[in-house]
Design a protein around this motif. Structure first.
Motif, PDB file in Angstrom:
ATOM      1  N   GLU A   1       0.820  -1.218   0.000  1.00  9.78           N
ATOM      2  CA  GLU A   1       0.000   0.000   0.000  1.00  9.78           C
ATOM      3  C   GLU A   1       0.849   1.261   0.000  1.00  9.78           C
ATOM      4  OE1 GLU A   1      -0.427  -2.627   1.929  1.00  9.78           O
ATOM      5  OE2 GLU A   1      -2.392  -3.371   1.311  1.00  9.78           O
TER       6      GLU A   1
ATOM      7  N   ILE B   1       1.116   3.287  -3.374  1.00 12.92           N
ATOM      8  CA  ILE B   1       0.119   4.283  -3.776  1.00 12.92           C
ATOM      9  C   ILE B   1       0.203   5.515  -2.867  1.00 12.92           C
ATOM     10  CG2 ILE B   1      -1.769   3.141  -2.493  1.00 12.92           C
ATOM     11  CD1 ILE B   1      -2.335   4.810  -5.786  1.00 12.92           C
ATOM     12  N   LEU B   2       0.400   5.268  -1.586  1.00 14.81           N
ATOM     13  CA  LEU B   2       0.493   6.403  -0.657  1.00 14.81           C
ATOM     14  C   LEU B   2       1.745   7.232  -0.967  1.00 14.81           C
ATOM     15  CD1 LEU B   2      -0.558   4.573   2.634  1.00 14.81           C
ATOM     16  CD2 LEU B   2      -1.986   5.989   1.148  1.00 14.81           C
TER      17      LEU B   2
ATOM     18  N   ARG C   1       1.185   9.287  -4.157  1.00 20.76           N
ATOM     19  CA  ARG C   1       0.304  10.445  -3.892  1.00 20.76           C
ATOM     20  C   ARG C   1       1.090  11.557  -3.213  1.00 20.76           C
ATOM     21  NH1 ARG C   1      -4.716   6.913  -1.433  1.00 20.76           N
ATOM     22  NH2 ARG C   1      -5.549   6.160  -3.403  1.00 20.76           N
TER      23      ARG C   1
ATOM     24  N   ARG D   1     -13.646  10.681  -7.567  1.00 20.11           N
ATOM     25  CA  ARG D   1     -14.267   9.359  -7.675  1.00 20.11           C
ATOM     26  C   ARG D   1     -15.743   9.494  -8.069  1.00 20.11           C
ATOM     27  NH1 ARG D   1     -11.183   5.584  -3.120  1.00 20.11           N
ATOM     28  NH2 ARG D   1      -9.256   5.631  -4.306  1.00 20.11           N
TER      29      ARG D   1
ATOM     30  N   ARG E   1     -11.997  13.641  -2.931  1.00 20.31           N
ATOM     31  CA  ARG E   1     -11.336  13.203  -1.702  1.00 20.31           C
ATOM     32  C   ARG E   1      -9.915  13.761  -1.643  1.00 20.31           C
ATOM     33  NH1 ARG E   1      -8.993   7.020  -1.082  1.00 20.31           N
ATOM     34  NH2 ARG E   1      -7.856   7.387   0.863  1.00 20.31           N
TER      35      ARG E   1
ATOM     36  N   TYR F   1      -3.940   9.643   7.495  1.00 19.54           N
ATOM     37  CA  TYR F   1      -3.085   8.799   6.667  1.00 19.54           C
ATOM     38  C   TYR F   1      -1.611   9.187   6.787  1.00 19.54           C
ATOM     39  CZ  TYR F   1      -6.487   6.237   3.806  1.00 19.54           C
ATOM     40  OH  TYR F   1      -7.447   5.376   3.357  1.00 19.54           O
TER      41      TYR F   1
ATOM     42  N   ASP G   1     -12.160   7.741   1.698  1.00 24.05           N
ATOM     43  CA  ASP G   1     -11.819   6.341   1.439  1.00 24.05           C
ATOM     44  C   ASP G   1     -13.031   5.463   1.706  1.00 24.05           C
ATOM     45  OD1 ASP G   1     -10.156   4.050   0.975  1.00 24.05           O
ATOM     46  OD2 ASP G   1     -10.018   3.778   3.146  1.00 24.05           O
TER      47      ASP G   1
ATOM     48  N   GLU H   1      -6.725   5.044 -11.471  1.00 26.69           N
ATOM     49  CA  GLU H   1      -6.814   3.677 -10.941  1.00 26.69           C
ATOM     50  C   GLU H   1      -8.256   3.334 -10.620  1.00 26.69           C
ATOM     51  OE1 GLU H   1      -5.381   3.237  -6.895  1.00 26.69           O
ATOM     52  OE2 GLU H   1      -5.764   5.340  -6.478  1.00 26.69           O
TER      53      GLU H   1
HETATM   54  C1  IPM Z   1      -7.923   3.562  -1.996  1.00 22.15           C
HETATM   55  C2  IPM Z   1      -7.263   2.445  -1.256  1.00 22.15           C
HETATM   56  C3  IPM Z   1      -5.979   2.981  -0.607  1.00 22.15           C
HETATM   57  C4  IPM Z   1      -6.389   4.060   0.358  1.00 22.15           C
HETATM   58  C5  IPM Z   1      -5.113   1.899   0.062  1.00 22.15           C
HETATM   59  C6  IPM Z   1      -4.724   0.814  -0.918  1.00 22.15           C
HETATM   60  C7  IPM Z   1      -3.897   2.494   0.697  1.00 22.15           C
HETATM   61  O1  IPM Z   1      -8.130   1.890  -0.329  1.00 22.15           O
HETATM   62  O2  IPM Z   1      -7.308   4.129  -2.917  1.00 22.15           O
HETATM   63  O3  IPM Z   1      -9.068   3.876  -1.669  1.00 22.15           O
HETATM   64  O4  IPM Z   1      -6.727   3.780   1.516  1.00 22.15           O
HETATM   65  O5  IPM Z   1      -6.358   5.226  -0.031  1.00 22.15           O
END
Ligand code: IPM
Ligand code: MG
Length: 348
Positions: free
Chosen positions: A84, A87-88, A91, A101, A129, A136, A242, A272
């Motif tokens: 994970e 992706i974090l 970002r 979204r 979002r 986070y 989320d 994504e």
């Molecule tokens: C999302 C996912 C991610 C998040 C995870 C994979 C870190 O759930 O993109 O919604 O929590 O942002």
């Protein structure tokens, strides 16, 4: 134009492959692709979920098409090595703070929704979002209390600049849609949310044409199921967004249908599906590739300024669904590749 392809873990490679086929079929001149390792796949290959070469490729690219990350084999790794973090890390390192979204019901799928058909049919909303702050990215850790108990902590915070930036994104999005913005927070309990609400109200002075409302997140979760048609644009923090975006996906029919874009100040974007890596069905051809295909459409629209090509993909997906294309999550039996075939067959 350079597109970075990061398939990642689980079903990621299968779904990204279908999105790539659809992009190729558009026959756009001048698109080049480079593939990079992310997530558990990267950890297993080179020892880090977001290797420097991957980050470098991401920064050079005009856009990133991302599959999914998450691998049960990596669950016991230290947090900074978990999939994970890819992706974090992307970002954060690229300032990708504005996560869009959209959730809209395709008429053919209203029956697949967890909600009554009349309720589901009205869904046409966009969750904006924030993805660079909140709990986070606050200080986190494990410690012992004075009594010797183990204690985990994650600090939630937002500064006014972060809130202002995402608030502008929300107002802009609302202006381009039906002119309604609902800011979701937990201002009855959290100081972070009080600041959030104050700043959103300040920013609203610049958007007299947008109708602003506020909702506590618990109520928003309830209203999303009770009457989702009331929402146009929802702007919210990282954590609440989320959760609410997964919920919105099931209201629409399947988490396999929801695309997303995460943009920075220079319109570089990461695209994504909102779903995860689904390790339980990985490699079996059962995954629905449409959320990734629709993410590719968002990529064409937001980062590559090719709205007509984006429309072509979205129209093809709608026609494929109208023609009966259904993967298992939508109650059908079509494989990942067959879903890709169905989109290609109606692409024009
Ligand atoms: C999302 C996912 C991610 C998040 C995870 C994979 C870190 O759930 O993109 O919604 O929590 O942002
Ligand atoms: Mg999520």
């Amino acid at each position: 134009m350079l597109i970075a392809l990061f398939p990642g873990d689980g079903i990621g490679p299968e779904i990204v492959a279908q999105a790539r086929r659809v992009l190729d079929a558009l026959g756009i001149d001048g698109l080049t692709y480079e593939e990079g390792l992310v997530g558990g796949a990267a950890y297993k290959a080179v020892g880090h979920p977001l290797p420097p070469e991957t980050l470098d490729l991401a920064k050079r690219a005009d856009a990133i098409l991302f599959g999914a990350v998450g691998d049960p084999d990596c669950d016991s790794l230290e947090r900074h090595l978990r999939p994970e973090q890819a992706i974090l890390g992307l970002r954060k390192a690229m300032g990708l703070f504005s996560n869009l979204r959209p959730a809209k019901v395709f008429p053919e799928l209203a029956d697949a929704s967890a909600l009554k058909k009349e309720v589901a049919s009205a869904i046409d909303l966009l969750i904006v979002r924030e993805t660079n702050g909140d709990v986070y990215f606050g200080e986190k850790g494990m410690r012992k209390t004075a009594d010797g108990l183990r204690e985990g902590y994650d600090i939630m915070s937002y500064n006014e600049e972060q809130v202002r930036k995402i608030a502008h994104q929300g107002f802009h999005a609302a202006r381009a849609r039906r002119g309604k913005l609902c800011s979701v927070d937990k201002a009855n309990v959290l100081e972070t949310s009080q600041l959030w609400r104050d700043v959103v109200i300040e920013v609203s002075a610049e958007y007299p044409d947008v109708a602003l409302s506020h909702m506590y997140v618990d109520n928003a979760a309830m209203q999303l199921v009770r009457d989702p048609g009331q929402f146009d644009v929802i702007v919210t923090g990282n954590m609440f967004g989320d959760i609410l975006s997964d919920q919105a996906s099931m209201c629409v029919g399947s988490i396999g249908m929801l695309a997303s874009a995460t943009l920075n100040d220079s319109n570089q974007g990461l695209y994504e599906p909102i779903h995860g890596s689904a390790p339980d069905i990985a490699g079996q051809g059962k995954a629905n590739p449409l959320a990734t295909v629709l993410s590719a459409a968002m990529m064409l629209r937001y980062s590559l300024a090719m709205p007509e090509q984006a429309d072509r993909i979205e129209a093809a997906v709608a026609r494929a669904l109208a023609g009966g294309a259904r993967s298992p999550d939508l109650g059908g039996t079509m494989s990942t590749v067959e879903m890709g075939d169905a989109v290609l067959a109606t692409l024009n």
